[in-house]
Design a protein around this motif. Structure first.
Motif, short mmCIF file in Angstrom:
data_model
loop_
_atom_site.label_atom_id
_atom_site.label_comp_id
_atom_site.label_asym_id
_atom_site.label_seq_id
_atom_site.Cartn_x
_atom_site.Cartn_y
_atom_site.Cartn_z
N ASP A 5 10.29 -7.48 21.65
CA ASP A 5 10.76 -7.82 20.32
C ASP A 5 11.33 -6.67 19.78
N VAL A 6 10.74 -5.35 20.04
CA VAL A 6 11.60 -4.12 19.44
C VAL A 6 12.98 -3.90 19.85
N LEU A 7 13.37 -4.30 21.07
CA LEU A 7 14.58 -4.25 21.66
C LEU A 7 15.42 -5.39 20.92
N GLY A 8 15.01 -6.61 20.95
CA GLY A 8 15.75 -7.38 20.10
C GLY A 8 16.13 -7.16 18.82
N ASP A 9 14.98 -6.64 18.16
CA ASP A 9 15.03 -6.18 16.96
C ASP A 9 15.97 -4.94 16.71
N ALA A 10 16.13 -3.77 17.45
CA ALA A 10 16.93 -2.87 17.35
C ALA A 10 18.36 -3.46 17.65
N VAL A 11 18.78 -4.46 18.58
CA VAL A 11 20.01 -4.90 18.64
C VAL A 11 20.46 -5.70 17.49
N ARG A 12 19.71 -6.50 16.94
CA ARG A 12 20.28 -7.23 15.88
C ARG A 12 20.43 -6.17 14.69
N ASN A 13 19.57 -5.30 14.52
CA ASN A 13 19.84 -4.35 13.61
C ASN A 13 20.97 -3.59 13.32
N ASN A 14 21.36 -3.19 14.56
CA ASN A 14 22.51 -2.45 14.89
C ASN A 14 23.94 -3.26 14.64
N ALA A 15 23.74 -4.58 14.99
CA ALA A 15 24.75 -5.73 14.57
C ALA A 15 24.92 -5.60 13.30
N GLU A 16 23.70 -5.65 12.40
CA GLU A 16 24.00 -5.77 11.09
C GLU A 16 24.44 -4.94 10.29
N TRP A 17 24.20 -3.55 10.77
CA TRP A 17 24.98 -2.37 10.26
C TRP A 17 26.28 -2.44 10.46
N CYS A 18 26.74 -2.93 11.65
CA CYS A 18 28.02 -3.18 12.05
C CYS A 18 28.86 -4.20 11.03
N GLN A 19 28.14 -5.18 10.64
CA GLN A 19 28.69 -6.12 9.75
C GLN A 19 28.81 -5.47 8.25
N VAL A 20 27.77 -4.55 8.01
CA VAL A 20 27.91 -3.97 6.48
C VAL A 20 29.02 -2.94 6.70
N MET A 21 29.32 -2.09 7.82
CA MET A 21 30.43 -1.22 7.67
C MET A 21 31.84 -2.13 7.61
N CYS A 22 31.95 -3.20 8.28
CA CYS A 22 32.95 -4.04 8.19
C CYS A 22 33.23 -4.51 6.77
N ARG A 23 32.04 -5.03 6.24
CA ARG A 23 32.36 -5.61 5.01
C ARG A 23 32.81 -4.62 3.89
N ALA A 24 32.40 -3.17 4.15
CA ALA A 24 32.96 -2.17 3.03
C ALA A 24 34.28 -2.06 3.57
N HIS A 25 34.78 -2.40 4.45
CA HIS A 25 36.25 -2.50 4.85
C HIS A 25 37.04 -3.61 4.54
N GLY A 26 36.39 -4.45 3.88
CA GLY A 26 37.06 -5.80 3.66
C GLY A 26 37.18 -6.74 4.87
N LEU A 27 36.21 -6.58 5.87
CA LEU A 27 36.29 -7.39 6.88
C LEU A 27 35.07 -8.20 6.97
N THR A 28 34.97 -9.36 7.55
CA THR A 28 33.76 -10.27 7.87
C THR A 28 33.53 -10.71 9.32
N GLY A 29 32.46 -10.14 9.92
CA GLY A 29 32.03 -10.77 11.00
C GLY A 29 31.42 -11.87 11.17
N THR A 30 31.14 -12.29 12.37
CA THR A 30 30.51 -13.76 12.54
C THR A 30 29.21 -13.50 13.53
N PHE A 31 28.13 -13.97 13.10
CA PHE A 31 26.93 -13.86 13.93
C PHE A 31 26.76 -15.37 14.57
N GLY A 32 27.27 -15.11 16.11
CA GLY A 32 26.78 -16.52 16.76
C GLY A 32 25.58 -16.36 17.21
#
Length: 234
Positions: free
Chosen positions: A6-33
């Protein structure tokens, strides 16, 4: 009870969410599939264009959806499962996901540790993070300060000098720590202590590190839980 898987899956998802936040700060939008996070536009410096979210993710989940028109796209192989050499990628680095259980007391944190609140404070933090490289420092835009899941923390010495810092990213069940840095002769263990003092104690703290950076993380109570790889196109 949260298991290691569970922790591994949570760590992976958390990191992807941070990537999304950074992209959004630069005017970009990622997609969660269902099995991968992807960005159709090239992502900010040092951030992946795709992140595998599940152990059963396949290259088809991301290779056709990222921009490979110029070299430099990158893929975070979160479960170290892929061989992307045949697709024209080279392995940039290997690292370990790390996790620190909830409930551990935070080590003592020398210095004055507090959240970065203003654009001016963020600009100073980013310059310290980048080693005074203004181009790299521009990665951290003021829009990050408005994100409710993101806390950027800095430690200050008695003279006001920034001793180090980190980014804390809150998600459903864990707190992620990234972009951790120490300046000058600051002991990295002080920075881990400062970051942990700013993180909620009632949930695991996760991230990833490699090489010599693993030792101070382990000293702060983290343990490696699984490998990951990052691949670079071209």
């Amino acid at each position: 009870m949260i298991t290691d898987d569970d922790v591994l899956g949570d760590a992976v998802r958390n990191n992807a969410e941070w990537c999304q936040v950074m992209c959004r700060a630069h005017g970009l939008t990622g997609t969660f599939g269902p099995r991968a996070w992807t960005s159709a536009a090239r992502t900010p410096l040092y951030y992946p264009d795709a992140v595998a979210l599940t152990a059963d993710a396949d290259v088809e989940d991301f290779l056709g959806t990222i921009d490979r028109t110029t070299p430099g796209a990158s893929v975070k192989d979160s479960f170290a499962r892929f061989d992307l050499a045949e697709a024209g990628f080279t392995m940039l680095f290997e690292a370990s996901w790390i996790a620190r259980p909830a409930g551990l007391p935070a080590p003592a944190a020398p210095g004055d540790w507090r959240p970065v609140r203003t654009p001016a404070e963020l600009a100073a933090w980013a310059l310290a993070w980048s080693g005074d490289d203004e181009d790299d420092a521009a990665l951290f835009r003021p829009e990050l300060l408005a994100d409710p899941a993101t806390t950027i923390v800095a430690g200050y010495g008695a003279d006001g000098r920034i001793l180090g810092g980190a980014v804390l990213s809150a998600s459903a069940r864990v707190t992620g720590v990234s972009n951790l840095f120490a300046t000058g002769d600051t002991d990295p263990s002080f920075v881990w202590a400062g970051a942990l003092a700013s993180a909620p104690a009632d949930r695991p703290v996760v991230g990833y590190e490699s090489g010599d950076d693993l030792a101070p993380a382990r000293a702060a109570g983290f343990e490696p839980i699984a490998p990951l790889r990052v691949w670079l196109d071209g």
